[in-house]
Design a protein around this motif. Structure first.
Motif: not given
Ligand code: NAP
Length: 485
Positions: A115, A119, A144, A147, A199-202, A205, A208, A225-226, A300, A353, A355
């Protein structure tokens, strides 16, 4: 979802070929990806600027880091010893039982679903470290796309396709999935041919995806990495000696990249004193002087407004400073809040966090209370101590405690700015990641996508080259308990 099924079938078929590709050929492939990305030139940077709102200088630097990562993995697989080959030859005369010939090495897991992160549109996205470490390991990758930067992802994917053609790799060694829906992500993770996830993100996410993987009939590893708060402990004598300098460092670190780094310092601990009061004013002045800036995407930016407001509503929390300039829509305002350690200790929500460019300063009554608060913290990517030499020694138990909590402990620095080198560990106990044993920065990231196999009593011809007596690859191996080339 038939298209997901067909994607994973193609990936699985490509894996059957790619897993046998030599280290040197994989190295050429990774090198060709780096060159193809560089050949995209300025249009790639312009596209990323439009989609992510990140400045040119940051994106040029991140592209450089991405190509350098690809080349570091290229060097790793060219040299070849990373497979950790261990050879124990047979002892036919051993009593009471003969010892068999046993040889072990790391082999690739299979198709990996990656994924892309919002950022880091290059370094943690399409050809980022998850993709390049999986390809280096001999795994195929289904990416993946995030978006928030679809065109950037498409351009980088085209560079990878070009490298595939140039180096004769199987077409489906890398498959780009530009679709944006949770259903697609879920189906990719749940497909039986998928063998691991990066994966790197929330937190929501990552957790899940981890849960989908754990619920499969055949569970698979998810390296997510969350979030992380990256707590900083500022010891009393350091504030006496250099509070101004510390305020400079932290004003910059909290607001760097509009606070959109997983290593942003979100919690600053100090002991109540005249010097801490002075430091608060100094840091507040720094943040007031920094203008709000546009965040990565509207989601975000909305989350930042919501999470900041929620943090500021918590019992005992007061707003100490925010940027003097009014934010425009989708901009993040540099913010510093304060709370007494007594209130912090009682409220778990303050350990979540926010963010963006927000940090909470926690004033403890004494060092003991600071350590009590430290002991209650959840797992982190990093933890930092700012201190003078003698107090670092006097409170060495704090460093020991923080090494239990975090994957990287920093002394007298800032957690932002993650060096890409073999000694780096970018990971940490849950909830910072789903597996604290592995890093997502540095060449050790390859270990996420391999597993060991022992080959017992194999004829030489059937053994992988890495395990043959003749050592045709000339790599280091543990041969009968002795490291030999
Ligand atoms: P995100 O919401 O975690 O999404 C990242 C990827 O995971 C996207 O491709 C998303 O799908 C997918 N995803 C998320 N939840 C899912 C689920 N329940 N089932 C299936 N796929 C899922 O991250 P983001 O859009 O980059 O940012 C949102 C928040 O994440 C920020 O506000 C921040 O708090 C946090 N973040 C943290 C870091 C870190 O380094 N720790 C980095 C970036 C963001 P789709 O493509 O379909 O949307």
């Amino acid at each position: 979802m038939s298209s997901i099924n067909s994607i994973l079938q193609r990936s699985q078929a490509a894996f059957a070929v790619y897993k046998k590709v030599s280290g040197k050929q994989k190295a050429l492939f990774l090198e060709a990806i780096a060159s193809a990305i560089e050949s995209l030139g300025h249009p790639l940077i312009q596209t990323a600027m439009q989609e992510t709102r990140l400045p040119e200088v940051r994106l040029v630097g991140e592209r450089g880091r991405t190509c350098s990562q690809l080349r570091q993995f290229s060097a790793l697989v060219t040299e070849g010893s990373w497979v950790d080959a261990r050879i124990d030859t047979a002892l036919a005369d051993r009593a009471p039982l003969p010892k068999p010939d046993i040889r072990k090495m790391l082999v690739p897991l299979g198709p990996v679903v990656v994924f892309g992160a919002s950022n880091f549109p290059f370094a943690y996205s399409t050809a980022g470290v998850d993709t390049c470490s999986a390809l280096a390991a001999g795994c195929t990758v289904v990416l993946k796309a995030h978006p928030a930067h679809p065109q950037t992802s498409e351009l980088v994917a085209q560079a990878i396709q070009l490298a595939i053609k140039e180096t004769g790799m199987p077409d489906d060694v890398f498959i780009h999935v530009p679709d944006s829906s949770f259903e697609t992500g879920k189906a990719l993770v749940q497909h039986p041919f998928t063998k691991a996830v990066g994966f790197t993100g929330s937190f929501a996410g990552g957790k899940a995806l981890f849960d989908y993987a754990a619920q499969r009939p055949e569970p698979i590893p998810v390296f997510a990495e969350m979030g992380s708060l990256n707590p900083v402990f500022i010891l009393p004598k350091a504030l006496v000696a250099r509070s101004d300098k510390v305020a400079d460092m932290y004003g910059a670190s909290i607001t760097q990249g509009v606070g959109q780094f997983c290593t942003k310092p979100g919690l600053l601990f100090g002991v109540q004193s005249e010097q801490l009061e002075r430091f608060k004013t100094q840091l507040a002045d720094r943040l007031k002087a920094i203008a709000p800036a546009t965040m990565l995407h509207s989601g975000i930016a909305e989350s930042y407004v919501h999470n900041r407001a929620s943090a500021l509503r918590q019992a005992g929390v007061t707003l100490l400073a925010e940027s003097n300039a009014q934010p425009l829509p989708e901009q993040g305002t540099p913010t510093l809040a304060v709370v007494r350690a007594h209130d912090f200790i009682q409220n778990q929500q303050l350990s979540e966090e926010v963010f963006g460019p927000y940090s909470l300063l926690i004033a403890a009554d004494d060092i003991h209370q600071m350590k009590v608060a430290a002991a209650l913290l959840p797992g982190q990517l990093t933890a930092t101590i700012i201190g003078e030499e003698e107090e670092l020694h006097a409170f060495s138990d704090l460093a020991e405690l923080l090494a239990e909590k975090a994957g990287r402990v920093v002394i007298n620095g800032v957690p932002t700015g993650v060096e890409v080198c073999p000694s780096m560990h970018h990971g940490g106990p849950f909830p910072a990641t789903t597996d604290a044993r592995f890093t997502s920065v540095g060449t050790d990231a390859i270990k996420r996508f391999v597993r060991p196999v022992s080959f017992q009593n194999f004829p030489q011809k059937l053994l992988p080259d890495e395990l043959k007596d003749s050592n045709p690859l000339g790599i280091w191996r543990l041969f009968n308990n002795e490291w030999k080339k």
